[in-house]
Structures are given as structure tokens and as C-alpha cells.
Scaffold this active site. Structure first.
Site, PDB file in Angstrom:
ATOM      1  N   GLU A 178      -0.418  -9.468  -0.484  1.00 34.95           N
ATOM      2  CA  GLU A 178      -1.871  -9.462  -0.540  1.00 34.95           C
ATOM      3  C   GLU A 178      -2.443  -9.461  -1.628  1.00 34.95           C
ATOM      4  O   GLU A 178      -3.453 -10.459  -1.878  1.00 34.95           O
ATOM      5  CB  GLU A 178      -2.370  -8.475   0.633  1.00 34.95           C
ATOM      6  CG  GLU A 178      -1.915  -8.876   2.161  1.00 34.95           C
ATOM      7  CD  GLU A 178      -2.006  -7.702   2.895  1.00 34.95           C
ATOM      8  OE1 GLU A 178      -1.810  -6.632   2.755  1.00 34.95           O
ATOM      9  OE2 GLU A 178      -2.687  -7.661   3.996  1.00 34.95           O
ATOM     10  N   GLU A 206       4.638  -5.025   7.400  1.00 32.77           N
ATOM     11  CA  GLU A 206       3.950  -3.996   7.882  1.00 32.77           C
ATOM     12  C   GLU A 206       4.510  -3.602   9.444  1.00 32.77           C
ATOM     13  O   GLU A 206       4.350  -2.699   9.897  1.00 32.77           O
ATOM     14  CB  GLU A 206       2.346  -4.491   7.848  1.00 32.77           C
ATOM     15  CG  GLU A 206       1.867  -4.401   6.487  1.00 32.77           C
ATOM     16  CD  GLU A 206       1.831  -5.352   5.818  1.00 32.77           C
ATOM     17  OE1 GLU A 206       2.540  -6.374   6.033  1.00 32.77           O
ATOM     18  OE2 GLU A 206       1.005  -5.611   4.758  1.00 32.77           O
ATOM     19  N   GLY A 262       0.841  -4.879   0.993  1.00 31.19           N
ATOM     20  CA  GLY A 262      -0.423  -5.076  -0.005  1.00 31.19           C
ATOM     21  C   GLY A 262       0.050  -5.797  -1.316  1.00 31.19           C
ATOM     22  O   GLY A 262      -1.099  -6.208  -2.112  1.00 31.19           O
ATOM     23  N   ALA A 271       0.970  -1.061   0.052  1.00 26.82           N
ATOM     24  CA  ALA A 271       0.003  -0.067  -0.052  1.00 26.82           C
ATOM     25  C   ALA A 271       0.891   1.221   0.017  1.00 26.82           C
ATOM     26  O   ALA A 271       2.228   1.171   0.417  1.00 26.82           O
ATOM     27  CB  ALA A 271      -0.894   0.103   1.074  1.00 26.82           C
TER      28      ALA A 271
HETATM   29  N1  CAA Z   1       4.766   3.315  -0.326  1.00 24.10           N
HETATM   30  C1  CAA Z   1       5.042   4.335  -0.900  1.00 24.10           C
HETATM   31  N2  CAA Z   1       6.191   4.540  -1.763  1.00 24.10           N
HETATM   32  C2  CAA Z   1       6.977   3.492  -1.847  1.00 24.10           C
HETATM   33  C3  CAA Z   1       6.622   2.313  -1.312  1.00 24.10           C
HETATM   34  C4  CAA Z   1       5.365   2.264  -0.571  1.00 24.10           C
HETATM   35  N3  CAA Z   1       4.703   1.022  -0.067  1.00 24.10           N
HETATM   36  N4  CAA Z   1       7.646   1.288  -1.562  1.00 24.10           N
HETATM   37  C5  CAA Z   1       8.435   2.082  -2.454  1.00 24.10           C
HETATM   38  N5  CAA Z   1       8.149   3.465  -2.459  1.00 24.10           N
HETATM   39  C6  CAA Z   1       8.842   4.642  -3.115  1.00 24.10           C
HETATM   40  C7  CAA Z   1      10.195   4.908  -2.151  1.00 24.10           C
HETATM   41  O1  CAA Z   1       9.690   5.745  -1.396  1.00 24.10           O
HETATM   42  C8  CAA Z   1      10.938   5.486  -3.424  1.00 24.10           C
HETATM   43  O2  CAA Z   1      10.343   6.828  -3.631  1.00 24.10           O
HETATM   44  P1  CAA Z   1      11.382   8.005  -3.761  1.00 24.10           P
HETATM   45  O3  CAA Z   1      12.257   7.648  -4.895  1.00 24.10           O
HETATM   46  O4  CAA Z   1      10.502   9.107  -4.024  1.00 24.10           O
HETATM   47  O5  CAA Z   1      12.054   8.057  -2.360  1.00 24.10           O
HETATM   48  C9  CAA Z   1      10.833   4.528  -4.391  1.00 24.10           C
HETATM   49  O6  CAA Z   1       9.743   3.836  -4.320  1.00 24.10           O
HETATM   50  C10 CAA Z   1      11.967   3.474  -4.588  1.00 24.10           C
HETATM   51  O7  CAA Z   1      12.053   3.087  -3.469  1.00 24.10           O
HETATM   52  P2  CAA Z   1      13.181   2.600  -2.682  1.00 24.10           P
HETATM   53  O8  CAA Z   1      14.179   3.893  -3.045  1.00 24.10           O
HETATM   54  O9  CAA Z   1      12.950   2.422  -1.101  1.00 24.10           O
HETATM   55  O10 CAA Z   1      13.987   1.399  -3.431  1.00 24.10           O
HETATM   56  P3  CAA Z   1      14.845   0.242  -2.832  1.00 24.10           P
HETATM   57  O11 CAA Z   1      14.948  -0.595  -4.042  1.00 24.10           O
HETATM   58  O12 CAA Z   1      15.915   0.836  -2.129  1.00 24.10           O
HETATM   59  O13 CAA Z   1      14.016  -0.507  -1.859  1.00 24.10           O
HETATM   60  C11 CAA Z   1      11.939  -1.746  -1.137  1.00 24.10           C
HETATM   61  C12 CAA Z   1      13.067  -1.418  -2.197  1.00 24.10           C
HETATM   62  C13 CAA Z   1      12.704  -2.710  -0.025  1.00 24.10           C
HETATM   63  C14 CAA Z   1      10.789  -2.397  -1.598  1.00 24.10           C
HETATM   64  C15 CAA Z   1      11.458  -0.446  -0.210  1.00 24.10           C
HETATM   65  O14 CAA Z   1      11.298   0.209  -1.028  1.00 24.10           O
HETATM   66  C16 CAA Z   1      10.713  -0.669   0.646  1.00 24.10           C
HETATM   67  O15 CAA Z   1      10.720  -1.295   1.916  1.00 24.10           O
HETATM   68  N6  CAA Z   1       9.388  -0.434   0.596  1.00 24.10           N
HETATM   69  C17 CAA Z   1       8.238  -0.228   1.508  1.00 24.10           C
HETATM   70  C18 CAA Z   1       7.662  -2.036   1.581  1.00 24.10           C
HETATM   71  C19 CAA Z   1       6.604  -2.105   2.725  1.00 24.10           C
HETATM   72  O16 CAA Z   1       6.721  -1.553   3.684  1.00 24.10           O
HETATM   73  N7  CAA Z   1       5.321  -2.287   2.159  1.00 24.10           N
HETATM   74  C20 CAA Z   1       4.110  -2.406   3.125  1.00 24.10           C
HETATM   75  C21 CAA Z   1       3.354  -1.299   2.965  1.00 24.10           C
HETATM   76  S1  CAA Z   1       2.086  -1.067   4.064  1.00 24.10           S
HETATM   77  C22 CAA Z   1       0.985  -2.020   3.323  1.00 24.10           C
HETATM   78  O17 CAA Z   1       1.059  -2.522   2.564  1.00 24.10           O
HETATM   79  C23 CAA Z   1      -0.341  -2.444   4.296  1.00 24.10           C
HETATM   80  C24 CAA Z   1      -1.422  -3.332   3.748  1.00 24.10           C
HETATM   81  O18 CAA Z   1      -1.416  -4.598   4.323  1.00 24.10           O
HETATM   82  C25 CAA Z   1      -2.213  -3.077   2.745  1.00 24.10           C
END
Ligand code: CAA
Length: 258
Positions: free
Chosen positions: A112, A132, A109, A65
């Protein structure tokens, strides 16, 4: 319909929906999920389409998400919006088979969403996770339930409590995915599977999907009863007559309801 965050294209008889928000690793914001729901419903209603593939990029199926979009939401906002449920569960209401073709990250998400599809085909670079807990929340789109049913309690607990990611090989061993293919073959393999499904009788395909999915929702007795009734109802179709006549006559069936 013009989409901004997804691509939608029919290839052969397969509707292919590509999540296309590369700068955010396909983070599933409200607009993307709304567009995905519209595209899924459009393909479900289109007789030219027999199966649907949902895919992302080589780097990310979806990184979850959209954290930036939801970070300032408070309890009443998420509660009264039924956040996640309202826009996310469209895929559960689609009658045609939906194949998730997953390469790269399928996190939160994203994992999911893949699990809401009927089956997951994984590229060898796929990484699944429910991170999460790192954000001070828990999965909100069914992860605690669907992951646990797919891979069992200990592995699901570990992933959800520690945010450990699972690679494609482990996901296959754990029965989270149907198959793992080289990343370059992911879409061709998903299309091949979709074409095979689309070549079959649509009522039997839809009912097979309905029956298997019922195994996750109901008791064994009720599930078997549903299966039996669906099985019986297929004897009312011309395709059942055609399929069985073709077998007896040693020829290929020409299914009408495709
Ligand atoms: N939401 C918003 N933006 C996101 C995102 C997310 N879930 N995942 C990645 N992005 C964005 C980053 O903020 C970044 O944007 P900027 O360039 O503007 O800074 C861009 O995508 C690239 O990401 P990274 O620089 O972080 O890329 P990376 O290769 O270094 O890392 C990753 C990749 C490990 C996937 C890392 O991006 C990450 O940990 N993302 C979040 C994963 C996460 O926590 N997901 C769960 C979300 S909560 C949820 O989903 C609730 C539910 O149950 C529905």
C-alpha cells in the site's frame, strides 16, 4: 534530524529514503512511519532535491504494518487514533515525485505504501501481496482501492481474498509497476529516473504529477478541466518561455525553477 528506522541521504538531486528496520523486514511501525513522513516533508521543502526515492532492502521493501505493535489494539484505540490514516498518508501530500523502488517483499501496508508513491520501479525479485486476510483483517491503507484501480477487480479480489502474492513479472504485466529491472540495478535505475525528473522544470513536474494523480480521484470531465487549468498556468512561468525558446533555437533549455 537523526532517524533510527530509516536512512535519508541526498544523492545528486534525488532524496533517497531507505526503510531500515532489517530485523522486522521493515515492518511499518508508528515510529518508522513518523520518521518517513518527516523525511518526505524535509525533502519536499528542500530546493536541492527534485525527486524522492523510497526504497527498502534487497529482501524486503516492507512486510506490512507492524503486526506485533498492533495485535493488542482494540477498536476505540485504532478508531480514535485514525490508525493508518494519521501517519501513513504523508506521502500523498508531497508535491515532488516519489518513486517507490521495490525489491523483495512488499506486503500489506508495504504494498500500500508503494502504491501511495507516484510510481513503482520493481526489482526482479519483488513480491507484492495483500495478505491481511490471513490475520483476520483487510487492507487498511488503501489496498482495496488502489490495487483494484491499478490491476482490475478480478486480480485484486484474488490477491485480497486469498493472500496470493504476485511476482515482479506478473506485476509488470498487470500494470502495477512501471518497469522491472535486475535487483542489482534497482537503486541506480531509480536514481537515474529521479535525476531526469529533477533536471526538468519543477512547476511542470509537480503539476504533471498532480494531474495524473487526479485521474484516480475524480471524473474524466473534472480531471480534464484540472489538467487544462494547470496547463494554462504553466504559461505564466519563465520555464515555459525558456523551454519553448530553447526548442526553437535548437539548444538545451536552462530551466530556472529546478
Ligand atoms: N510485522 C511485524 N513483524 C514482522 C512483520 C510484520 N508485518 N513481517 C515480518 N516480521 C518479523 C518476523 O516476526 C520476524 O521477526 P523475529 O525474527 O523476531 O521472529 C522477522 O520479521 C523476519 O520474518 P520471518 O522470519 O517471518 O521471515 P520469512 O522470510 O520466513 O518470511 C514473510 C517473510 C513472508 C514476509 C513473513 O515475515 C510474513 O508473512 N510477514 C507478515 C506479512 C503480513 O502479513 N503483512 C501484512 C501486515 S498487516 C497490514 O499491513 C495492514 C495494513 O493494511 C496496513
Amino acid at each position: 534530524m537523526a532517524y533510527e528506522m530509516i536512512l535519508a541521504e541526498i544523492q545528486g538531486r534525488v532524496g533517497v529514503i531507505t526503510l531500515n528496520r532489517p530485523k522486522a523486514l521493515n515492518a511499518l511501525c508508528d515510529q518508522l512511519m513518523t520518521e518517513l513522513g518527516e523525511a518526505l516533508r524535509a525533502y519536499d521543502a528542500d530546493p536541492a532535491v527534485g525527486a524522492i526515492v523510497v526504497t527498502g532492502s534487497e529482501k524486503a521493501f516492507a512486510a506490512g504494518a507492524d503486526i506485533k505493535e498492533m495485535k493488542d489494539r482494540d477498536f476505540p484505540a485504532v478508531y480514535f487514533d485514525d490508525f493508518i490514516g494519521k501517519r501513513w498518508e504523508d506521502v500523498l501530500r508531497i508535491q515532488k515525485p516519489v518513486i517507490a523502488a521495490v525489491a523483495g517483499f512488499a506486503l500489506g501496508g508495504g504494498c500500500e505504501l508503494a502504491m501511495m508513491c507516484d510510481l513503482i520501479l520493481a526489482a526482479d525479485n519483488a513480491k507484492f501481496g495483500q495478505p491481511e486476510i490471513n490475520l483476520g483483517i483487510i487492507p487498511g491503507a488503501g489496498g482495496s482501492q488502489r490495487l483494484t484501480r491499478a490491476i482490475g477487480k478480478s486480480k485484486a479480489m484474488e490477491m485480497i481474498l486469498t493472500a496470493r502474492m504476485m511476482d515482479a513479472a506478473e506485476a509488470e504485466r498487470a500494470n502495477l509497476v512501471a518497469r522491472v529491472v535486475p535487483v542489482a540495478d534497482l537503486l541506480p535505475e531509480a536514481l537515474k529516473m529521479g535525476e531526469k525528473i529533477a533536471s526538468l522544470s519543477a512547476p511542470s513536474v509537480a503539476m504533471a504529477k498532480e494531474a495524473v494523480n487526479a485521474a484516480f480521484e475524480t471524473t474524466l470531465t473534472d480531471g480534464v478541466r484540472l489538467e487544462r487549468r494547470l496547463f494554462h498556468s504553466l504559461f505564466a512561468t519563465e520555464d515555459q518561455k525558456e523551454g519553448m525558446a530553447a526548442f526553437a533555437e535548437k539548444r538545451k533549455p536552462a530551466f530556472r525553477h529546478r
